[in-house]
Every structure is written in C-alpha cells, then in structure tokens.
Scaffold this motif. Structure first.
Motif, PDB file in Angstrom:
ATOM      1  N   ARG A   1       0.833  -1.196   0.000  1.00 56.26           N
ATOM      2  CA  ARG A   1       0.000   0.000   0.000  1.00 56.26           C
ATOM      3  C   ARG A   1       0.871   1.250   0.000  1.00 56.26           C
ATOM      4  N   ASP A   2       0.528   2.214  -0.859  1.00 60.92           N
ATOM      5  CA  ASP A   2       1.232   3.497  -0.894  1.00 60.92           C
ATOM      6  C   ASP A   2       0.303   4.509  -1.575  1.00 60.92           C
ATOM      7  N   PRO A   3      -0.667   5.061  -0.826  1.00 58.05           N
ATOM      8  CA  PRO A   3      -1.692   5.931  -1.445  1.00 58.05           C
ATOM      9  C   PRO A   3      -1.097   7.130  -2.185  1.00 58.05           C
ATOM     10  N   ALA A   4      -0.046   7.763  -1.618  1.00 60.94           N
ATOM     11  CA  ALA A   4       0.528   8.946  -2.264  1.00 60.94           C
ATOM     12  C   ALA A   4       1.159   8.582  -3.601  1.00 60.94           C
ATOM     13  N   LEU A   5       1.876   7.501  -3.617  1.00 62.48           N
ATOM     14  CA  LEU A   5       2.510   7.076  -4.863  1.00 62.48           C
ATOM     15  C   LEU A   5       1.459   6.653  -5.884  1.00 62.48           C
ATOM     16  N   ARG A   6       0.418   5.988  -5.399  1.00 68.58           N
ATOM     17  CA  ARG A   6      -0.632   5.550  -6.334  1.00 68.58           C
ATOM     18  C   ARG A   6      -1.330   6.753  -6.970  1.00 68.58           C
ATOM     19  N   ASP A   7      -1.531   7.832  -6.197  1.00 72.50           N
ATOM     20  CA  ASP A   7      -2.141   9.040  -6.765  1.00 72.50           C
ATOM     21  C   ASP A   7      -1.278   9.625  -7.877  1.00 72.50           C
ATOM     22  N   VAL A   8       0.059   9.611  -7.668  1.00 69.78           N
ATOM     23  CA  VAL A   8       0.971  10.110  -8.696  1.00 69.78           C
ATOM     24  C   VAL A   8       0.840   9.278  -9.966  1.00 69.78           C
ATOM     25  N   VAL A   9       0.796   7.959  -9.814  1.00 69.02           N
ATOM     26  CA  VAL A   9       0.704   7.059 -10.971  1.00 69.02           C
ATOM     27  C   VAL A   9      -0.596   7.298 -11.732  1.00 69.02           C
ATOM     28  N   GLU A  10      -1.677   7.441 -11.001  1.00 69.61           N
ATOM     29  CA  GLU A  10      -2.960   7.656 -11.665  1.00 69.61           C
ATOM     30  C   GLU A  10      -2.984   9.003 -12.385  1.00 69.61           C
ATOM     31  N   SER A  11      -2.350  10.013 -11.785  1.00 66.91           N
ATOM     32  CA  SER A  11      -2.311  11.332 -12.426  1.00 66.91           C
ATOM     33  C   SER A  11      -1.473  11.320 -13.692  1.00 66.91           C
ATOM     34  N   LEU A  12      -0.374  10.616 -13.668  1.00 66.20           N
ATOM     35  CA  LEU A  12       0.486  10.544 -14.845  1.00 66.20           C
ATOM     36  C   LEU A  12      -0.107   9.639 -15.918  1.00 66.20           C
ATOM     37  N   GLY A  13      -0.743   8.561 -15.474  1.00 62.69           N
ATOM     38  CA  GLY A  13      -1.324   7.621 -16.424  1.00 62.69           C
ATOM     39  C   GLY A  13      -0.301   6.742 -17.104  1.00 62.69           C
ATOM     40  N   VAL A  14       0.899   6.616 -16.530  1.00 61.32           N
ATOM     41  CA  VAL A  14       1.953   5.774 -17.107  1.00 61.32           C
ATOM     42  C   VAL A  14       2.603   4.975 -15.978  1.00 61.32           C
ATOM     43  N   PRO A  15       3.306   3.881 -16.307  1.00 55.50           N
ATOM     44  CA  PRO A  15       3.967   3.101 -15.260  1.00 55.50           C
ATOM     45  C   PRO A  15       5.053   3.917 -14.563  1.00 55.50           C
ATOM     46  N   VAL A  16       5.175   3.690 -13.257  1.00 58.72           N
ATOM     47  CA  VAL A  16       6.220   4.310 -12.445  1.00 58.72           C
ATOM     48  C   VAL A  16       6.973   3.189 -11.736  1.00 58.72           C
ATOM     49  N   VAL A  17       8.293   3.201 -11.864  1.00 60.70           N
ATOM     50  CA  VAL A  17       9.148   2.180 -11.261  1.00 60.70           C
ATOM     51  C   VAL A  17       9.851   2.810 -10.062  1.00 60.70           C
ATOM     52  N   VAL A  18       9.714   2.164  -8.891  1.00 61.19           N
ATOM     53  CA  VAL A  18      10.161   2.759  -7.635  1.00 61.19           C
ATOM     54  C   VAL A  18      10.923   1.718  -6.811  1.00 61.19           C
ATOM     55  N   GLY A  19      11.999   2.155  -6.159  1.00 61.30           N
ATOM     56  CA  GLY A  19      12.721   1.287  -5.256  1.00 61.30           C
ATOM     57  C   GLY A  19      12.297   1.498  -3.812  1.00 61.30           C
ATOM     58  N   GLY A  20      12.331   0.432  -3.003  1.00 65.60           N
ATOM     59  CA  GLY A  20      11.978   0.564  -1.599  1.00 65.60           C
ATOM     60  C   GLY A  20      12.241  -0.713  -0.833  1.00 65.60           C
ATOM     61  N   LEU A  21      12.073  -0.638   0.486  1.00 64.99           N
ATOM     62  CA  LEU A  21      12.187  -1.807   1.362  1.00 64.99           C
ATOM     63  C   LEU A  21      10.824  -2.458   1.469  1.00 64.99           C
ATOM     64  N   ALA A  22      10.794  -3.781   1.408  1.00 67.51           N
ATOM     65  CA  ALA A  22       9.514  -4.481   1.409  1.00 67.51           C
ATOM     66  C   ALA A  22       9.619  -5.762   2.212  1.00 67.51           C
ATOM     67  N   THR A  23       8.524  -6.124   2.854  1.00 65.66           N
ATOM     68  CA  THR A  23       8.422  -7.416   3.527  1.00 65.66           C
ATOM     69  C   THR A  23       7.373  -8.243   2.819  1.00 65.66           C
ATOM     70  N   ASN A  24       7.556  -9.560   2.863  1.00 65.08           N
ATOM     71  CA  ASN A  24       6.545 -10.449   2.287  1.00 65.08           C
ATOM     72  C   ASN A  24       5.697 -11.052   3.398  1.00 65.08           C
ATOM     73  N   SER A  25       4.848 -11.980   3.044  1.00 72.24           N
ATOM     74  CA  SER A  25       3.894 -12.521   4.010  1.00 72.24           C
ATOM     75  C   SER A  25       4.558 -13.324   5.122  1.00 72.24           C
ATOM     76  N   THR A  26       5.784 -13.782   4.906  1.00 71.96           N
ATOM     77  CA  THR A  26       6.498 -14.538   5.943  1.00 71.96           C
ATOM     78  C   THR A  26       7.403 -13.646   6.788  1.00 71.96           C
TER      79      THR A  26
END
Length: 542
Positions: free
Chosen positions: A315-340
């Motif tokens: 989940r990243d509401p701010a980033l998702r708003d940017v993507v929807e406004s641009l209307g194009v794919p956005v590639v972003v780096g970050g730290l992530a955890t999985n279900s385990t």
C-alpha cells in the motif's frame, strides 16, 4: 680502548655493509614507486577522465615487481593497493567516519589491498615466463575477480574496467565485458613496462665499451612489447564503430525523478518518511509540468532506491495518486516485507489502474549493511545492526519489468558493480536499463561518480541506454555508447526527461562475456602454475 687498536672491518665486510645499505635504498625506492603507481590508478578513476593513466599505473607496478620474488611482489602490490584503494574509498569516511572514525575505511582498504598484493606476487612470478606481459595481465585481472567474490560476496569497486568510461578501451566491453577491458588496460601497461625495460637495456648496451653485440642486435626485440602496448588501443578503436546506438524497436520518452535527500550521513537510516515525501513531491511537480504542457508526457517514470517502505499488501496511497495522475507506469525502489516477514530491497512497478505489479529483488546485498556477517560483533563497525534486526534476503532472478512500450532491465545500486545482473536482464529481453540507487549516505564525495562510471560501462557492454535514478545525485541518462546525455547535480531536486532508443540486438559480450571472464581467470591461474614449476626446476638445476 684505543681507537687505533679497534679491529677494522675487512674489505669484504665493508662491501657487504655497503651492499646491504644499497639494498635498503632499493627497497625504499621500489616501495615509493609502487605507491606512485597506485596513486596514478586512483587519478585515472572517476570523476576524472584520465583513462590513459591506468595503463601507466600498471606499467609502474610491472617494472617494480619484475625480477623480484613472489614475497617481495606481494609487498609491493600491497603498497600499490593501499595507495589506490584508500583514496578511492574515501567516501567511506563521509559515510561512517563521523561515528566510527577511520577504522571501517582502513579495514576495507587493507582487505582490498591484500588482493592487489596477491596480484603483485603473481605478476612477479609470471614475469619469468615468455610473453610475460600477457601472463601478468591475466594474473592482475584474476586477482580482481577474486576480490569481486571474496569475502562475503566480494567488493568489485575499483576494477580496472571502471576507469575506462571515457577511453579508447571502453568499446572492448561490447566484445568481452569488464574482464576484456581490464585485460586490455593491464596488457597495455605491462607491455609498456617491458618496452621500457628493453629500451633501457638496449641504450645501456650501446653505451658500453663492449656493446658491439648490442649495436648489432636488431630492433625487432622491441616489436613484441610495442605491439602489446598498442594492440588493445587499436582493437578498442576498431570496435568503436560497431557499438550500436540506433533505435531497433522504436524509442521511449522517459523521466528520471531525483527528489533529493538531506546530507546527514548515517542519520539517513531513520529518514524513510522524508525520502518518501521528497520524491512524491518531486513526482507531483513532474505531474504539474505534464498537465501544464511544459513537459511532454513520458512513457515511463523511474524513481530511486529506498523511496518506499511496503508491507505484504504493497500500500502506498501517495505514490498511487501520482501514478494515476500521470497515467503511465512508475518504477520505484523501496524496502519491502513479504507474508512470511522476510525483508528485501526491491524495485516495484506501479501501473495506472492496477497499483503495485511486477517486482525485482536485489541480487547482491551490501556486506555489513543489507546482510550482516558476524552480527554479534559487527555493531562495532556497522550501524545497520541496530536498524535491521535481521538480514535482507537476496533475489536470484533477472530483473525485467514490463512498463508500457519498455521491457526494463533493472538492478539496484550495488548490483551494477557485478557482471551478472544486467547480463541476465539483457538475455531476458530487456531493451532499456535502469539502476535506482541511494547515494545520499556518501555526501559530496566521489562515490556517485564512480558508480555512474559502472553504469556507463554496462550500457556499452550490452548495447542499452541506462537510466540512473539517485536520491540525491548523480542521476543520469546514459546512451548505449556510454556517453551521458543528461545528468543532475548532487543534492538537488530535479527531473530528467529524455527520448531514448529501445534496442533488441545484443553485442557479443552479452553472450560470451562470462566465458571471456573464465578464460582470463584460467590464464591467470595457469601463469602462476607454470611460473611456480619453472622456479622449482631452476632450483633443482642449481
């Protein structure tokens, strides 16, 4: 005691003492020369474009170790390595020096210098073989490959190939990758050393009263080292026109967003929210420019490493708003955890109407940062022990993300130093490369420029444009021939928008680069074996 009655040393003893003193002066002179050679190799490194100094540095090292025993060669190679590695890695002081002092910097520099000591020992042995420059060059590159793998996954920083991004030898990367470029640099230098040695011997023989034989000796004895000196440069210039830059599957308009970061060194460990806010703000400024018509709408946007921090649901509401406004794919780096609960450094592609999609997991983790060996004692040199209570997990799959018209081959920061990451992406069909990175840790040091040089080499190696997206700089758009089309300054918020070619064909290095690497390594090992056997036979014969 009467001084006149003191026993005077014999003439032979006086000669021995004089010889020992001369020997000490010779060792000192050779040590200073080795240090000068290491300094030259540092000055050949980015951000300077003095690529031609790298072969000269290797020539100095070859002259110093020629005729020496392996033990002496190790010592001189170690001095060479210290003079090269310590200034090259000065950015570690910007990174860790404030809290940990010079010890991490000195420790890494010493370990890396040990591998150059091994190179010096091997070059000293290989100097006894016929066509010594070829063997010595292979030995040096083999030592580089060793330190790229050991310890803890290795540290490829400062390989010879990374000094050549502005030079005549860079096109060799498209034929045989970093190993061939490094071998070309080393061969030019070691052959130059042999040429100097033979010229010096020829001049001395001509000056000697008994030098008639030397005067009659043909100059063809100089032809082989002269050819070795020139051959890599000639081949590089000959290959240059074959380095393709033209579009093969159209072009793409790309945007690289640099949101900037505070220049606070280690305190950046706890500024995740600020990094996220800075880059969302910069991305929104890009959206405003596109909507106002000041900038043409890109096909793809790339943001740096460590911008996001996501749980399993991504989940990243701010980033998702940017993507929807641009209307194009956005590639972003970050730290992530999985279900385990596993933690990883990832690149995530966000698409309009779909949110988070394809991902890439960083393959080469930074020792004592993203993976922490000897965790119980590592806290003395690494602040990451307190920041992360567990190691990150690494990926083992090439990063190729589908983003609009682009198949984007990706690696993260440290990945770019290794040969396999972008080779795998090119083989998997990537037609454009990107390397999101976070260099804000290292202040205004040379580190960002050193990493940009690696990206430039990868572009030539696989014939792809490269997008470098850094949190605080240097971000850049690199053409397939390694030239820089656009770049940002350090510690500035900026956005680069450029039209880049999409290429589908691959140069030979993509297919055979790893085999060239193995061939050079085998040649280096063979040089040590043959020279060792030759030395044993000589001792038995004596």
């Amino acid at each position: 005691m009467n001084p006149e009655n003191r026993e005077r040393p014999s003439p032979w003893k006086r000669l021995s003492l004089l010889g020992g003193e001369r020997s000490r002066y010779a060792v000192l002179a050779r040590s200073l020369s080795a240090a000068a050679g290491g300094g030259l190799l540092y000055w050949a490194s980015p951000p300077r474009e003095l690529w031609w100094l790298a072969p000269v540095a290797l020539a100095v090292l070859a002259l110093v170790v020629r005729g020496r025993r392996a033990r002496a060669g190790f010592g001189y190679g170690f001095v060479f390595g210290l003079a090269y590695m310590l200034p090259l890695l000065g950015w570690l002081l910007d990174f860790l020096g404030g809290q940990f002092g010079p010890w991490p910097w000195l420790g890494v520099g010493l370990v890396e210098a040990l591998f150059l000591g091994i190179a010096g020992a091997g070059m000293a042995r290989a100097g006894t073989l016929r066509l010594a420059p070829v063997w010595q060059s292979a030995v040096f590159v083999t030592a580089e490959l060793l330190r790229s793998a050991l310890p803890f996954g290795g540290f490829p920083w400062g390989r010879l190939a990374f000094t050549q991004t502005g030079g005549a030898l860079l096109p060799l990367a498209s034929v045989g990758g970093t190993a061939l470029v490094g071998f070309g640099v080393a061969l030019t230098g070691t052959a130059l050393a042999e040429l100097v040695r033979r010229l010096t011997r020829l001049v001395r023989s001509r000056r000697s009263p008994t030098g008639d034989a030397g005067r009659a000796r043909p100059l063809r004895g100089l032809s082989v080292p002269a050819a070795g000196t020139l051959l890599p440069v000639v081949l590089g210039l000959a290959v240059a026109p074959t380095v393709g830059t033209a579009p093969e599957s159209g072009t793409a308009r790309v945007a690289v967003v640099q949101g900037n970061a505070p220049n606070v060194g280690l305190d950046l460990l706890y500024r995740d929210r600020q990094l996220h806010a800075n880059h969302v703000r910069a991305a929104r400024e890009l959206v405003a420019d596109v909507e106002a018509g000041r900038v043409a709408r890109p096909d793809l946007v790339v943001l740096p490493e460590q911008v996001g921090s996501w749980g399993p649901e991504r989940r990243d509401p701010a980033l998702r708003d940017v993507v929807e406004s641009l209307g194009v794919p956005v590639v972003v780096g970050g730290l992530a955890t999985n279900s385990t609960g596993e933690l990883s450094n990832r690149i995530v592609r966000w698409g309009p109407g779909e949110g988070a999609g394809e991902e890439y997991v960083k393959q080469h983790l930074v020792p004592f940062a993203e993976k922490i060996p000897m965790r119980s004692v590592a806290g003395a040199v690494s602040p990451f022990v307190r920041r992360f209570d567990r190691d990150m997990v690494s990926g083992d799959e090439p990063g190729v993300l589908n983003a609009g018209p682009v198949r984007l081959g990706v690696g993260i920061c440290y990945d770019v130093a290794y040969d396999d990451v972008f080779r795998g992406a090119a083989r998997a069909g990537a037609n454009l490369f990107a390397v999101p990175t976070n260099n804000a840790w290292y202040g205004r040091s040379e580190m960002s420029y050193q990493q940009l040089a690696m990206s430039r080499l990868r572009a030539v190696e696989h014939g792809r444009s490269m997008l470098v997206a850094a949190t605080s700089g240097v971000s850049a758009v690199v053409r397939p021939d390694g030239s820089v089309a656009q770049r940002t300054d350090l510690f500035t918020a900026d956005a680069l928008v450029a039209e880049v070619p999409l290429r589908t064909s691959t140069p030979p290095a993509t297919s055979i680069g790893e085999y060239v690497t193995w061939a050079v390594a085998a040649l280096g090992v063979l040089a040590v074996v043959l020279s060792t056997l030759r030395g044993r036979r000589a001792r038995r014969g004596g």
